[in-house]
Design an enzyme around this catalytic site. Structure first.
Site, short mmCIF file in Angstrom:
data_model
loop_
_atom_site.label_atom_id
_atom_site.label_comp_id
_atom_site.label_asym_id
_atom_site.label_seq_id
_atom_site.Cartn_x
_atom_site.Cartn_y
_atom_site.Cartn_z
N THR A 122 32.14 60.92 5.00
CA THR A 122 32.42 59.69 4.27
C THR A 122 31.25 58.71 4.34
OG1 THR A 122 33.82 57.70 4.37
CG2 THR A 122 33.56 58.90 6.41
N ASP A 123 31.17 57.82 3.36
CA ASP A 123 30.14 56.77 3.40
C ASP A 123 30.42 55.75 4.52
OD1 ASP A 123 32.34 55.52 2.22
OD2 ASP A 123 31.27 54.86 0.41
N GLU A 124 31.64 55.77 5.06
CA GLU A 124 31.99 54.78 6.08
C GLU A 124 31.21 54.95 7.38
OE1 GLU A 124 36.11 54.04 6.69
OE2 GLU A 124 36.58 54.25 4.57
N TYR A 158 38.49 55.54 12.92
CA TYR A 158 38.34 56.63 11.93
C TYR A 158 36.86 56.90 11.63
CZ TYR A 158 37.68 58.66 7.31
OH TYR A 158 37.22 59.43 6.26
N LYS A 162 34.37 60.21 12.41
CA LYS A 162 33.67 60.96 11.35
C LYS A 162 32.16 60.94 11.63
CE LYS A 162 35.02 62.67 8.13
NZ LYS A 162 35.59 64.03 7.85
P1 NAD Z 1 44.17 63.64 3.77
O1 NAD Z 1 44.63 62.84 4.94
O2 NAD Z 1 44.84 63.47 2.45
O3 NAD Z 1 44.21 65.19 4.12
C1 NAD Z 1 43.83 65.70 5.36
C2 NAD Z 1 44.36 67.13 5.48
O4 NAD Z 1 43.91 67.66 6.75
C3 NAD Z 1 45.89 67.22 5.47
O5 NAD Z 1 46.31 68.27 4.65
C4 NAD Z 1 46.23 67.50 6.93
O6 NAD Z 1 47.43 68.25 7.09
C5 NAD Z 1 45.01 68.28 7.39
N1 NAD Z 1 44.80 68.20 8.85
C6 NAD Z 1 44.80 67.08 9.61
N2 NAD Z 1 44.60 67.40 10.91
C7 NAD Z 1 44.45 68.75 10.95
C8 NAD Z 1 44.19 69.68 12.00
N3 NAD Z 1 44.05 69.28 13.26
N4 NAD Z 1 44.08 70.99 11.68
C9 NAD Z 1 44.23 71.42 10.40
N5 NAD Z 1 44.48 70.57 9.37
C10 NAD Z 1 44.59 69.26 9.64
O7 NAD Z 1 42.60 63.32 3.66
P2 NAD Z 1 41.67 63.23 2.39
O8 NAD Z 1 41.68 61.83 1.89
O9 NAD Z 1 41.96 64.33 1.47
O10 NAD Z 1 40.23 63.45 3.06
C11 NAD Z 1 39.71 64.77 3.22
C12 NAD Z 1 38.33 64.70 3.83
O11 NAD Z 1 37.46 63.96 2.99
C13 NAD Z 1 38.28 64.01 5.19
O12 NAD Z 1 37.36 64.70 6.01
C14 NAD Z 1 37.79 62.61 4.88
O13 NAD Z 1 37.11 62.05 5.98
C15 NAD Z 1 36.86 62.90 3.73
N6 NAD Z 1 36.64 61.78 2.78
C16 NAD Z 1 37.70 61.14 2.23
C17 NAD Z 1 37.48 60.13 1.30
C18 NAD Z 1 38.65 59.41 0.62
O14 NAD Z 1 38.42 58.53 -0.21
N7 NAD Z 1 39.91 59.75 0.88
C19 NAD Z 1 36.18 59.78 0.95
C20 NAD Z 1 35.11 60.45 1.56
C21 NAD Z 1 35.34 61.46 2.46
O1 TDX Z 2 47.82 48.08 0.91
C1 TDX Z 2 46.59 48.01 0.94
N1 TDX Z 2 45.97 46.88 0.50
C2 TDX Z 2 44.62 46.72 0.49
O2 TDX Z 2 44.12 45.66 0.08
C3 TDX Z 2 45.76 49.09 1.44
C4 TDX Z 2 46.40 50.35 1.95
C5 TDX Z 2 44.40 48.93 1.42
N2 TDX Z 2 43.83 47.77 0.98
C6 TDX Z 2 42.36 47.66 0.93
C7 TDX Z 2 41.61 48.10 2.15
C8 TDX Z 2 40.30 48.65 1.58
O3 TDX Z 2 39.38 47.59 1.38
O4 TDX Z 2 41.94 48.57 -0.10
C9 TDX Z 2 40.70 49.21 0.23
C10 TDX Z 2 40.89 50.71 0.23
O5 TDX Z 2 41.73 51.03 1.33
P1 TDX Z 2 42.09 52.54 1.73
O6 TDX Z 2 42.73 53.22 0.57
O7 TDX Z 2 42.82 52.51 3.03
O8 TDX Z 2 40.64 53.19 1.86
P2 TDX Z 2 39.38 52.90 2.84
O9 TDX Z 2 39.78 52.25 4.09
O10 TDX Z 2 38.31 52.27 2.00
O11 TDX Z 2 38.98 54.43 3.20
C11 TDX Z 2 39.03 55.47 2.19
O12 TDX Z 2 37.74 55.76 1.70
C12 TDX Z 2 36.83 56.35 2.58
C13 TDX Z 2 39.65 56.74 2.78
O13 TDX Z 2 40.95 56.45 3.29
C14 TDX Z 2 38.77 57.33 3.84
O14 TDX Z 2 39.30 58.59 4.28
C15 TDX Z 2 37.39 57.57 3.25
O15 TDX Z 2 36.53 58.02 4.25
#
Ligand code: NAD
Ligand code: TDX
Length: 342
Positions: A122-124, A158, A162
């Site tokens: 992630t960019d975080e 988190y 990462k």
């Molecule tokens: P998510 O929470 O929707 O999915 C995570 C999946 O991993 C789930 O299916 C869960 O069951 C599985 N999991 C969790 N712990 C596990 C374990 N110990 N063993 C096997 N499986 C396990 O997450 P997501 O939003 O789809 O993110 C996926 C990946 O992408 C993560 O590595 C996250 O850091 C990265 N990422 C997410 C975002 C975003 O915007 N959501 C952005 C950049 C990177």
């Molecule tokens: O109810 C809400 N109200 C609100 O204002 C929630 C759930 C979030 N927010 C804000 C917090 C953040 O500034 O919205 C923005 C996005 O929040 P999230 O969806 O929780 O995402 P963020 O914390 O930015 O992280 C996401 O992007 C990077 C993913 O969850 C991570 O897995 C990924 O690495």
């Protein structure tokens, strides 16, 4: 590359990647390794051909299981993680276990069998940036977006786990010659995203007659990318990326949270101000922004879903058409948020 393991392939981004590979690369067989935590859902893989996709329900921390699966694979694409910042503030332990220990287990197995490894991050990990209006180059100047050279400076449990997992990968490349690449992507949106996350939470709030919840003033900026564009970028890096390199994935989608919420309200025919401000996230990162030129210039990747307004409309339609997918979770998710005044 005929047999790949996709960890976390029943979660949001992992399942979209599995669909992408099934649709675009008919020669590839996918083994999904997923623990099916609260965030994983078998339904995300429903309808996919059973001769192309196999789901193994298991934990990436289980060394014996990981060893057995990796032995026969050509590559591992590692998506599995605890992924939600708010949860990591309430209880960091599962983040350390899955994100750090789970990554370690995969790295060790890939090292043992000399298997290609791609690490989805992630960019975080880079922390946050000042708002555009507070920067001399208005956010586009040198050093005003994240690049692969930006120093790591994570804010939350988190993002720090990462970051730790990324550093393990870098060390395994240098010390053991692991054939690995890393990608750091910005905020994804699209179908199958858990309703704890910002965009689906607000859409499903409106569909449930609940007021949308904006943290603080809503000035925080996220750089949105459609999950299908993330999938195509990961595929390019997996198949063409240079070993040991980090690629940042983003699609120039900066919006502040208030703007995103107002867009959702407009698309769902609600008044622009029909939401409430709730308690802000502690340590809330201000702005993320990706400079993805390396990916464009080296690998020729370009995003396809660049109209955020249209992508949001499609996402709203998906949640409207798939109430059975999210409704059983809704009450518990909102109850958990309300304990923190959110
Ligand atoms: P998510 O929470 O929707 O999915 C995570 C999946 O991993 C789930 O299916 C869960 O069951 C599985 N999991 C969790 N712990 C596990 C374990 N110990 N063993 C096997 N499986 C396990 O997450 P997501 O939003 O789809 O993110 C996926 C990946 O992408 C993560 O590595 C996250 O850091 C990265 N990422 C997410 C975002 C975003 O915007 N959501 C952005 C950049 C990177
Ligand atoms: O109810 C809400 N109200 C609100 O204002 C929630 C759930 C979030 N927010 C804000 C917090 C953040 O500034 O919205 C923005 C996005 O929040 P999230 O969806 O929780 O995402 P963020 O914390 O930015 O992280 C996401 O992007 C990077 C993913 O969850 C991570 O897995 C990924 O690495």
């Amino acid at each position: 590359m005929k047999n790949i393991i996709v960890t976390g392939g029943a979660g949001f981004i992992g399942s979209n990647f599995v669909h992408y590979v099934v649709d675009n690369h008919p020669e590839v067989h996918i083994t999904v390794l997923d623990k099916l935590t609260y965030a994983g859902n078998k339904e995300n893989l429903a309808g996919l051909p059973s001769d192309r996709v196999e789901l193994i329900v298991g934990d990436i921390v289980d060394a014996e299981l990981v060893d057995r699966l990796v032995k026969d694979a050509d590559a591992v694409v590692h998506y599995a993680a605890e992924s939600h910042n708010d949860n990591s503030l309430n209880d960091p332990l599962p983040f350390v276990e899955t994100n750090i220990m789970g990554t370690y287990m995969l790295l060790e197995a890939c090292r043992k069998y000399d298997v290609r490894y791609h690490h989805v991050s992630t960019d975080e990990v880079y922390g946050d940036l000042p708002l555009r209006e507070d920067l001399p180059g208005n956010g586009d100047g040198p050093g005003e977006k994240f690049t692969a050279e930006t120093s790591y400076n994570p804010s939350s449990p988190y993002s720090s786990t990462k970051a730790g997992s990324d550093l393990l990968v870098k060390a395994w490349v240098r010390s053991f010659g692991l054939k690995a690449t890393i990608s750091n992507c910005s905020n994804n949106y699209g179908p199958y995203q858990h309703i704890e996350k910002f965009i689906p939470r607000q859409i499903t709030n409106i569909l449930s007659g609940i007021q949308p919840k904006l943290y603080g003033e809503g000035k925080n900026v996220r750089d949105w990318i459609h999950t299908n564009d993330h999938s195509s970028a990961v595929w390019e890096i997996l198949t063409k990326g240079r070993i040991g390199e980090t690629y940042l994935i983003g699609a120039d989608g900066e919006e502040n949270n208030k703007q995103v919420l107002e867009m959702i309200l407009e698309l769902m025919n609600q008044p622009k101000d029909a939401y409430e401000h709730v308690t802000d996230r502690v340590g809330h990162d201000l702005r993320y922004a990706i400079d993805s030129r390396k990916l464009h210039e080296e690998l020729g990747w370009t995003p396809q879903y660049t109209n955020f307004h249209d992508g949001l409309a499609d996402t709203i339609k998906w949640y409207t058409d798939n109430k059975d997918w999210w409704l059983p979770e809704k009450e518990a998710v909102e109850a958990s948020y309300s304990k923190n005044g959110q």
